[in-house]
Write an enzyme that holds these catalytic residues in place. Structure first.
Site, PDB file in Angstrom:
ATOM      1  N   LYS A   1      -4.743  -3.366   4.914  1.00 20.95           N
ATOM      2  CA  LYS A   1      -5.000  -2.925   6.310  1.00 20.95           C
ATOM      3  C   LYS A   1      -6.125  -3.788   6.693  1.00 20.95           C
ATOM      4  O   LYS A   1      -6.824  -4.393   5.741  1.00 20.95           O
ATOM      5  CB  LYS A   1      -5.368  -1.514   6.462  1.00 20.95           C
ATOM      6  CG  LYS A   1      -6.362  -1.017   5.230  1.00 20.95           C
ATOM      7  CD  LYS A   1      -6.661   0.414   5.666  1.00 20.95           C
ATOM      8  CE  LYS A   1      -5.593   1.424   4.892  1.00 20.95           C
ATOM      9  NZ  LYS A   1      -4.900   2.217   5.788  1.00 20.95           N
TER      10      LYS A   1
ATOM     11  N   LYS B   1       4.818   3.154   6.195  1.00 22.20           N
ATOM     12  CA  LYS B   1       5.621   2.089   5.719  1.00 22.20           C
ATOM     13  C   LYS B   1       5.779   2.213   4.051  1.00 22.20           C
ATOM     14  O   LYS B   1       6.811   1.801   3.386  1.00 22.20           O
ATOM     15  CB  LYS B   1       5.144   0.495   5.918  1.00 22.20           C
ATOM     16  CG  LYS B   1       5.329   0.200   7.377  1.00 22.20           C
ATOM     17  CD  LYS B   1       4.330  -0.753   7.884  1.00 22.20           C
ATOM     18  CE  LYS B   1       4.166  -0.739   9.437  1.00 22.20           C
ATOM     19  NZ  LYS B   1       3.226  -1.725   9.952  1.00 22.20           N
TER      20      LYS B   1
END
Ligand code: 26V
Length: 812
Positions: free
Chosen positions: A547, A659
């Protein structure tokens, strides 16, 4: 005999088309084409079919005068297009066979395509998943954004440091865009406002042209498509001409650049909103062009603006397009002579707004003086909206001046600034957060006063991700197993994954599931070897945190655990350690010093740990460079453990968490954002939740947080912080991390890493305990996949469509 309609039709043979495009479009010898040339030829085959679908969809929508949704977003993180387009067009097998005739795999071809990285992270990727779902659900829809010449910067690591390079994704052209030469609109800036006997005239000082480039977004299981219309800034024709006539070519080129730089580059700043004039111009540029476009379409179909709200829903993806509220008022009142009150009512019925962050420093505000300079008429309109709004609010709570100050669209503390979130709220009929917790916190914190006025405007729309890209495309092996055990319907109805619960107890099924995970880990290990040179074992636990690098996401807490483990292995080398590979990836905003220091630290810790012979495979630490959509498509399927460890109350939702779980990773996470809903859907036993909860975070901050007490009170933690702070991992520069560590121990530790440390490390030990039992682990991993149905962006978009936009699939 009735046809079996659920069976997928055979993928057609397209080898002739490929060869023809090689020869006629790409200009290559079909007998000697490179992978890249093959990719372009296959893309042309897909492009032709997409074009047909686009023309058909538009024709039908016009015929039915369909109500549409217009999604305004500064960012669309589309990634690659080819695989997705082939899947939607049912051309995958045909393309693979065509490639094989040229001695190539389809992956050789798809790998040549650059990512369209027109976004920073979660917000931009969400917009891309939403387009996929809008098309798939058959919703009449347009995404509008900017055709940045340069997208998200490319990240390289040099000596452990992030170095940024421009992302020239368009340098070889792209087969996916349809330039619309005839769709060009003027966008005006600057100047002053004349009030001439009741009439308002904006005497603008400059003008730029916005030129449309369309990308066709195919639906899956339907021939309907959506449109992503991106605007490029070009100098108006007369600019070139004027300078050309005087023969001053250099001046002409310079002048041209001044106009065209508006769509030049995506602002990569997610550490502070970019308060630059060029950014404000970008925002207005794409909003103004989009509004002209949608109004033109509306007038073509309906010949009046009175019923605009009945036929268009305009959605603001964060506050970036909020100036659209003032722009619509300007168009209605100044250009179409509509009365203010009528226009304002229409506006309020048209707009809706999604907030994507609570962080006060991330909320966009613009100096009044800058708006005055760039958009003088819009400033007048904002002032009038504010005045009428505050009059109304004063009637609601007479005499409460503080209430009005808090609500005002203008922040009067210090330099006067326009609060774009406030403009978005007053201009919208619905405002939503992106997870249940985040939406609740919105009305309890930054929008409390607005919620007291208009409680019904506030709602929740929990984020989702498209299963086509994040499962079918990214994880073909797992998809095959799902097809064999559940049928192929999960692609369009992700709730079908619940059927996996029946297979969870089946040892043979678990065996297959494990083999697939291992295969995907081998694929990921190859990527790691290729990009970092580090060899990792696919038999170790793949512990993944991918991220944007940000203090609130707490990659540093992860590093503290890594160092804890490193020291513990050294102290006790013969204990039955579960081998781990800790995998990081993510970009830091270029000016974000602390985030860049964290990247360096990850590399320094990696260098020490990975080269320490006493450690061997028990622990490896890697940082995969240049995280983006395509890299994520390889990482997600190969993860065992998903790190979602933000301070409770800070991560609005997260979508990487979805995900990873969808691909069978177990989450270790805080009670934050969508983690909470993931827990509810996969079950408490199948997720590792640790740390302070949001109210505890608040209480601790209120009563006084003293990180030093945690440091002094926990010898393990102290040893870890000392090792990093004193240079054990940076012997050539022992003070390299003293600022980072001091910010925790002495600097207030704003994101409470030390408070959550003990709970985090203890929970990591539980993770090891479960991983030692492969049957139990895979049972839990399967339970994760099974529970992810609700996190399909089809569910999210279905909710937006019904509850906010009131759009339905057009009946054809
Ligand atoms: C965050 C921050 C954090 C504090 C410093 C300044 C700053 C500036 C920008 C941002 C990101 C704002 C918008 C955003 O990208 N939000 C993300 O949206 C995703 C999609 O809804 C969501 O999953 C992420 O949790 C959220 O951070």
């Amino acid at each position: 005999m009735p046809l079996n309609t659920s069976a997928k039709p055979q993928s057609p043979d397209i080898s002739k088309d490929i060869n023809s495009h090689l020869l006629h479009t790409v200009g290559a010898d079909p007998g000697a084409a490179s992978s890249s040339e093959m990719m372009q030829a296959v893309a042309q085959v897909a492009r032709a079919q997409l074009s047909e679908r686009w023309v058909h969809t538009q024709r039908e929508e016009r015929k039915h005068k369909a109500r549409r949704v217009v999604y305004l977003s500064m960012e669309f993180l589309m990634g690659r297009t080819l695989s997705n387009a082939l899947a939607a067009l049912n051309l995958t097998e045909g393309a693979a066979a065509g490639a094989l005739q040229h001695a190539k795999n389809l992956e050789d071809l798809t790998g040549c395509e650059p990512d369209a990285a027109l976004g920073n992270g979660g917000l931009g990727r969400l917009a891309a998943c939403f387009l996929d779902s809008m098309a798939t659900l058959g919703l009449p829809s347009f995404g509008y954004g900017i055709r940045y010449e340069y997208g998200m910067f490319a990240q390289e690591i040099q000596g452990g440091n992030q170095v940024e390079y421009p992302d020239s994704w368009l340098k070889d052209g792209t087969p996916w865009e349809f330039p619309r030469a005839e769709l060009t609109y003027p966008v005006r800036f600057g100047g002053w406002v004349a009030h001439e006997d009741g009439k308002v005239v904006w005497k603008h000082a400059g003008e730029v042209a916005a030129k449309a480039y369309d990308m066709v977004v195919p639906g899956h299981g339907t021939h309907k498509v959506s449109t992503l219309r991106l605007w490029k800034a070009v100098a108006p024709d007369h600019i070139d001409l004027g300078a050309f006539n005087t023969g001053d070519y250099a001046r002409a080129a310079a002048a041209k650049n001044e106009y065209e730089n508006i769509s030049w580059v995506l602002y990569p700043n997610d550490s502070t909103p970019a308060g630059r004039e060029l950014r404000l111009k970008q925002e207005y540029f794409f909003v103004a062009a989009s509004m002209q476009d949608l109004i033109k379409r509306h007038l073509d179909e309906h010949h009046t603006l009175d019923n605009l709200a009945e036929h268009v829903a305009i959605h603001l993806n964060d506050t970036h397009p909020a100036i659209g509220v003032a722009e619509l008022m300007r168009i209605l009142c100044d250009e179409h002579d509509m009365l203010w009150d009528k226009a304002w009512a229409l506006c309020g019925k048209t707009f809706s707004y999604t907030n994507h962050t609570l962080m006060p420093e991330a909320l966009e505000t613009w100096p009044v003086s800058l708006i005055q300079h760039v958009l003088p008429r819009h400033l007048e309109i904002i002032f009038r909206i504010n005045k009428e709004f505050l009059d109304q609010a004063a009637r609601f709570r007479p005499g409460d001046q503080e209430f009005l100050k808090r609500l005002s669209l203008i922040d009067e503390t210090g330099e006067r600034r326009v609060r774009m979130a406030h403009l978005s709220v007053v201009g919208s009929h619905q405002i939503n957060g992106v997870s249940a917790l985040h939406s609740e916190l919105l009305v309890r914190t930054i929008f409390t006063d607005f919620a007291s006025l208009w409680p019904h405007r506030f709602t929740n729309m929990t984020n989702g991700v498209t299963p086509r890209r994040w499962l079918a495309q990214a994880n073909p092996s797992l998809s095959k197993l799902l097809d064999a055990s559940l049928g192929s319907g999960w692609r369009l109805d992700l709730n079908k994954l619940q059927g996996l619960k029946e297979h969870q107890g089946d040892a043979a099924f678990r065996e297959q599931f494990r083999a697939i995970k291992r295969y995907n880990k081998v694929r990921l290990a190859h990527l790691i070897k290729e990009t970092t040179g580090v060899v990792v074992s696919p038999d170790s636990l793949f512990d993944v945190q991918v991220k944007r690098i940000h203090e609130y996401k707490r990659q540093l807490l992860n590093v503290l655990h890594v160092v804890t483990r490193y020291q513990a292995i050294l102290a006790n080398p013969d204990a039955p350690w579960v081998p781990r590979t800790v995998i990081f990836a993510g970009k830091a905003a270029s000016s974000y010093v602390a985030a860049k220091s964290i990247i360096r630290l990850i590399h320094d810790v990696g260098l020490t740990v990975n080269n320490d012979e006493r450690i061997g495979d028990k622990l490896k630490v890697v940082f995969i460079p240049n995280y983006g959509v395509s890299v994520a498509e390889i990482i997600m399927p190969g993860a065992d453990l998903s790190e979602q460890i933000s301070t409770a109350g800070t991560e609005a939702s997260g979508t990487g968490n979805m995900k990873l779980a969808l691909n069978g990773a177990l989450t270790i996470g805080t009670d934050d954002g969508a983690n909470i809903e993931i827990r509810q859907n996969v079950g408490d036993d199948n997720i590792f939740i640790f740390g302070l909860k949001t109210p505890e975070v608040r209480d601790l901050r209120v009563t006084g947080y003293h990180p030093l007490n945690y440091y002094e009170g926990n010898p393990t933690l102290k040893a870890v912080l000392n090792a990093i702070g004193e240079g054990e991992f940076s012997p050539d520069e022992p003070g390299r991390y003293s600022a980072l560590i001091n910010s925790l121990v002495w600097g207030g530790d704003h994101y409470l890493l030390l408070a959550d440390y003990a709970s985090y490390v203890a929970t990591q030990q539980q993770v090891d305990g479960v991983y030692r039992q492969p049957e139990l682990w895979s049972q839990r991993a399967i339970a994760n996949v099974a529970g992810m149905g609700v996190f399909s962006s089809d569910r999210t978009i279905g909710e937006y469509a019904r509850q906010i936009w009131r759009v339905t699939p057009a009946p054809y």
